[in-house]
Design an enzyme around this catalytic site. Sequence first.
Site, PDB file in Angstrom:
ATOM      1  N   ARG A  63      78.577  42.812  24.172  1.00 50.41           N
ATOM      2  CA  ARG A  63      78.179  43.409  22.992  1.00 50.41           C
ATOM      3  C   ARG A  63      76.834  43.974  23.263  1.00 50.41           C
ATOM      4  NH1 ARG A  63      78.062  39.059  18.551  1.00 50.41           N
ATOM      5  NH2 ARG A  63      76.888  38.101  20.138  1.00 50.41           N
ATOM      6  N   ASP A  65      73.395  45.514  20.833  1.00 54.69           N
ATOM      7  CA  ASP A  65      72.973  45.494  19.576  1.00 54.69           C
ATOM      8  C   ASP A  65      72.407  46.564  19.024  1.00 54.69           C
ATOM      9  OD1 ASP A  65      72.932  42.871  19.249  1.00 54.69           O
ATOM     10  OD2 ASP A  65      70.944  42.466  19.856  1.00 54.69           O
ATOM     11  N   TYR A 121      70.378  44.619  33.243  1.00 48.58           N
ATOM     12  CA  TYR A 121      69.945  45.373  32.283  1.00 48.58           C
ATOM     13  C   TYR A 121      68.750  46.073  32.552  1.00 48.58           C
ATOM     14  CZ  TYR A 121      72.972  44.018  28.411  1.00 48.58           C
ATOM     15  OH  TYR A 121      74.123  43.581  27.387  1.00 48.58           O
ATOM     16  N   ARG A 191      65.171  41.392  25.859  1.00 49.52           N
ATOM     17  CA  ARG A 191      64.055  41.946  24.991  1.00 49.52           C
ATOM     18  C   ARG A 191      63.128  40.917  24.840  1.00 49.52           C
ATOM     19  NH1 ARG A 191      67.316  44.017  20.152  1.00 49.52           N
ATOM     20  NH2 ARG A 191      65.391  44.479  19.169  1.00 49.52           N
TER      21      ARG A 191
END
Length: 279
Positions: A63, A65, A121, A191
Amino acid sequence: MRKRSSSSGSEPLKVAFKLAYVGTDFSGSQSQPGRRTVEGELRKGLVEKGIIGEKTKVEFSGRTDAGVHALGQVIAFVPKNDKLTEPRIINSVLPADMWVYAKAVVPDDFDPRRHAVSRTYRYLLYAPDVIERRIVTYSQLFPGTHDFTNFSSVEPNKNPVRTVKSISVTKRGDMYVIDIEADSFLWNMVRKIVTGLRLVGSNKRPAQWIEQMLKPDEYREGIPPALAAGLYLMKVEYPGVEFLEEEYSKGRAYQRMLHSFEWQYTMAEVYGEFKDAMK
């Protein structure tokens, strides 16, 4: 993963694609009633084109966001017709802010989430107040197996232990390019790691703070996640799966992005001049 057992050769083969999207106008990747999502737009196009049926399962590698982007999201499904699974055909029914550009034929039990061996990422952090030496040095406290409770939004009954394989920080003007590879990630993990690095990099937290945060049984502190806009899923790795990129689809995506890039770059310069004028 096991190979398809059918000997007839007439059944469509399971296929996987690399999917890219600009997440700005999506409420995340997973379908949500009444919201525009990556999965929702993808399924709508695939069904309308007759590539999949209404009940066909479309699997994602993970997933993302709301507001988070992807360059290397991986999806997989069994189509109704093999001839309709070329990237250029799929892209003809997708909105301009998402596209597929690489394809692989995979075993029938291939699961893009469970069979991934690593995910990477990238976060693009605008931080002119950060000291390069500090953010680079303290980033190397994260590789290894840790309890990331303090660096994630831990979901109930979710194991907070993850293994970060590598992290690199490269300075690009006032921007820091932060690449993090791990076996898997917790919700908001990247994050919040970025928030932590910014705090120590700008001297708002002491040197030993990250080490404390990686021991949540001894020390707890809640920190906010960095902005979603700077994050994108860069790549997902699988053993033995070879994706073939389609140059036509890549070229079309490149041409679509040129106009948007010119506008965004120009606006960044305008904002920069306005910001400087307000000092």
